[in-house]
Design an enzyme around this catalytic site. Structure first.
Site, PDB file in Angstrom:
ATOM      1  N   SER A   1       0.836  -1.198   0.000  1.00 17.76           N
ATOM      2  CA  SER A   1       0.000   0.000   0.000  1.00 17.76           C
ATOM      3  C   SER A   1       0.874   1.254   0.000  1.00 17.76           C
ATOM      4  CB  SER A   1      -0.952  -0.033   1.197  1.00 17.76           C
ATOM      5  OG  SER A   1      -1.896   0.993   1.134  1.00 17.76           O
TER       6      SER A   1
ATOM      7  N   ASP B   1      -9.659  -5.480  -4.469  1.00 10.48           N
ATOM      8  CA  ASP B   1      -9.118  -4.447  -3.578  1.00 10.48           C
ATOM      9  C   ASP B   1     -10.007  -3.204  -3.614  1.00 10.48           C
ATOM     10  OD1 ASP B   1      -7.550  -2.492  -2.265  1.00 10.48           O
ATOM     11  OD2 ASP B   1      -5.708  -3.504  -2.881  1.00 10.48           O
TER      12      ASP B   1
ATOM     13  N   HIS C   1      -7.508  -5.659  -0.083  1.00 12.54           N
ATOM     14  CA  HIS C   1      -6.276  -4.940   0.245  1.00 12.54           C
ATOM     15  C   HIS C   1      -5.447  -5.694   1.285  1.00 12.54           C
ATOM     16  CE1 HIS C   1      -4.041  -1.302  -0.440  1.00 12.54           C
ATOM     17  NE2 HIS C   1      -4.029  -0.958   0.839  1.00 12.54           N
TER      18      HIS C   1
END
Length: 272
Positions: A95, A223, A252
């Site tokens: 991320s 995601d 995610h």
């Protein structure tokens, strides 16, 4: 718990486990080194040295009033790499950690780096501009920022199931979901807010095009935090010769829902 001090005097906590070739794990937005608890033992057992950083404002590190832009955070990573004199290093970023890793390469080069893996990374550029029509308007990100300032716990709680894509049958316990929210709320609120805005505004496209070390991009098709058409697929197209792996049922939080698959893919890539 070891610490090192950055160029601007910020004291950052880090962890260092195992021996062998080093792997640096960069954590997600609003999460610290502990998020990698399902990866670190695996790689230590396979003969690797695992280094993890609590970025400023996160975990056990200092909470300074400044420095939540991607340039400063990348320089913090460079400071730790130099502090430990890490070489032949694999960078793994999830991320926002992926954005930090990309910025590190753009600012500090590849001399110490053997390869890089971007996992669910917030790349290449999120903001809607004339030359980035796939992006989203800044008003959208500011609307979320206002929600942080109104009820941050609710914002995380409302998105927790989607983070792990539990609607697709991913087996995560209520305790694990609760732990994830709690960890996010331990981050300094101002750090989370400023880094959220920095993620939206930072353009990584040119830096990604310049990567020459072997690169892996891993992304979940489900995601909801980093939409795959906006991030993962576009990132893979920008990095010359990268390996791209897409997990059809992953959200995610694939570091917790797809542990065996992610660890295996990372290990295969690092060995290669």
């Amino acid at each position: 718990m070891p610490y090192f001090t950055t160029a601007d005097g910020t004291r950052l906590a880090y962890e260092d486990y195992g021996t062998g070739k080093p792997v640096f794990f960069a954590a997600s937005w609003s999460l610290a080194a502990d998020m990698w608890e399902y990866q670190v033992p695996y790689f230590v057992e396979h003969g690797y040295r695992c280094v993890l950083l609590d970025r400023r404002g996160h975990g056990r590190s200092d909470r300074p009033g400044t420095g939540y832009d991607l340039d400063t955070l990348a320089d913090d990573i460079a400071g730790l790499i130099e502090h430990l004199d890490l070489r032949d290093l694999t960078l793994v970023g999830h991320s926002t950690g992926g954005a930090e890793v990309a910025r590190y390469l753009a600012r500090h080069g590849e001399d110490r780096i053997a390869r890089v893996a971007f996992v669910s990374a917030i790349l290449p550029y999120l903001l809607l501009t004339d030359d980035n029509p796939e992006g989203k308007p800044m008003e959208l990100y500011e609307a979320a920022a206002r929600q942080f300032q109104t009820d941050r716990p609710k914002w995380f709680a409302d998105r927790a199931q989607g983070f792990y894509a539990t609607h697709l049958g991913n087996d995560v316990s209520p305790a694990l979901v609760e732990q994830g929210v709690r960890r996010c709320l331990e981050t300094a609120p101002m750090a989370a807010l400023e880094l959220w805005r920095a993620n939206a505004r930072t353009d990584h496209r040119e830096g990604l095009r310049q990567i020459t070390v072997p690169a892996l991009v891993v992304h979940g098709a489900a995601d909801q935090s980093a939409l795959i058409d906006l991030t993962g697929r576009r990132t893979a197209k920008l990095i010359p010769g990268c390996v791209y792996k897409e997990y059809p049922t992953a959200g995610h939080g694939l570091f917790a829902t797809h542990i065996d698959q992610l660890n295996s893919d990372l290990l295969e890539f690092i060995k290669g």
